[in-house]
Scaffold this motif. Structure first.
Motif, PDB file in Angstrom:
ATOM      1  N   THR A 100       0.850  -1.184   0.000  1.00 30.68           N
ATOM      2  CA  THR A 100       0.000   0.000   0.000  1.00 30.68           C
ATOM      3  C   THR A 100       0.885   1.233   0.000  1.00 30.68           C
ATOM      4  O   THR A 100       1.869   1.297   0.727  1.00 30.68           O
ATOM      5  CB  THR A 100      -0.913  -0.012   1.242  1.00 30.68           C
ATOM      6  N   SER A 135      -7.593   4.206  -1.328  1.00 30.45           N
ATOM      7  CA  SER A 135      -6.452   3.322  -1.073  1.00 30.45           C
ATOM      8  C   SER A 135      -5.690   3.151  -2.371  1.00 30.45           C
ATOM      9  O   SER A 135      -6.282   2.859  -3.411  1.00 30.45           O
ATOM     10  CB  SER A 135      -6.936   1.954  -0.586  1.00 30.45           C
ATOM     11  N   ARG A 141      -2.807   0.990  -4.146  1.00 28.94           N
ATOM     12  CA  ARG A 141      -2.038  -0.245  -4.009  1.00 28.94           C
ATOM     13  C   ARG A 141      -0.864  -0.238  -4.983  1.00 28.94           C
ATOM     14  O   ARG A 141      -0.999   0.237  -6.118  1.00 28.94           O
ATOM     15  CB  ARG A 141      -2.900  -1.464  -4.321  1.00 28.94           C
ATOM     16  N   THR A 158      -5.921   2.369  -7.812  1.00 27.80           N
ATOM     17  CA  THR A 158      -6.939   2.552  -6.782  1.00 27.80           C
ATOM     18  C   THR A 158      -7.657   1.220  -6.564  1.00 27.80           C
ATOM     19  O   THR A 158      -7.736   0.381  -7.459  1.00 27.80           O
ATOM     20  CB  THR A 158      -7.947   3.634  -7.211  1.00 27.80           C
TER      21      THR A 158
END
Lengths: 92, 92, 92, 92, 92
Positions: free
Chosen positions: B9, B23, B25, B38
């Motif tokens: 992450t 988030s 990644r 995303t």
């Protein structure tokens, strides 16, 4: 549009909602690189296909809300080639 | 759509406002190249995923204002393959 | 989204009008390939950044009339990784 | 826009409806990679052509409903080059 | 946006109508790959330029009906770099 061979079908129980009910095929290009494409045609492993990418790929699904970036556009039966003359050397 | 493995992450305190609350990644493809995507699905390191790029990737976030160009579309459980017959040699 | 390191600022006295007043950064990827991106964040040489391409890159500038195809989306502080188990071998 | 040489014509009896009535050409780039493009120009095997991709490629067909991502934009007759001075070394 | 050196001008008597009256430049990247771009700036062989691709490239022509996927965005005079500290090793 790119040329791929179909190698199988992807099994994904957890996916974004905009891909519900789509068959996802695993494709392999001439160098062995794998890609995933939606399939409005109904292909089988071993078929050679060409793919349409980008927004055209969404429209090719018959529903622009399908969240794909790569769609199978057709199954290749064959292609006709001719001998290319040696004089065609512009961009050599 | 491309195939990647999730490696972690991303921590970015300074980013453009159109990516707030997403988030991010870090993904790695078969050749080791890293990409950032995303994640509307909720993946974990080690998962194999497929990604959707371009404008379809924005729609896949459920909010076309999210400023991404790559979104995780689903977690790959497995894929079914068949033996491809040797006669399938159109684009060799 | 791609990962780059900032290497400098581009000096271009002659450019198309849709890029007026934009800082143009020169970025380098892991293989040494150079790219140019608009910078709404304010990066410095040496920073690692991720970029947003395509139409999302224009929106990320806060003004869709900016004629860019690549925009810096944020500065990478760090990323968290976990050890990936050996059993995760679906797409090997 | 990319530069290709035409190698033949694709035969696809089964394809998505948005490509009906389009000639599909097989093109080869300088490295031997094959691509498929729609042809509004009327090219022949051996011709060197340049292609337009993305949404511009659809518009180039004269009908934005044609589901292509790559269209032949013209046949290359020749190109004029000049000797590039050694002092032009900015991005070496 | 990509960095190229201008190598010449394309001569194409037969092309799609959406590119009428456009100068088409042949560009070469750092690896020797050739591309074709429309030129709203007025470049000369030997110039180093950056290019804008996709729909932004059409807008950069000052007329979104120009059927290009790559437009020259400006001529590079120089770029300023700084020594990048060894500690910047996040994405090594």
């Amino acid at each position: 549009m790119d040329i791929f061979q179909v190698v199988g079908t992807l099994v994904c129980t957890l996916r974004v909602s905009g891909l519900d009910h789509c068959s996802l095929r695993v494709l392999r290009d001439a160098k062995g690189k794998l890609q995933v494409a939606t399939d409005p045609v109904g292909v089988r492993p071993g078929n050679w296909v060409f793919t349409v990418n980008g927004s055209a790929g969404r429209y090719a699904m018959g529903d622009a809300k399908i969240l794909t970036d790569l769609t199978i556009g057709g199954i290749i039966d064959d292609w006709e080639t001719e001998v290319i003359p040696v004089s065609a050397t512009v961009a050599s």
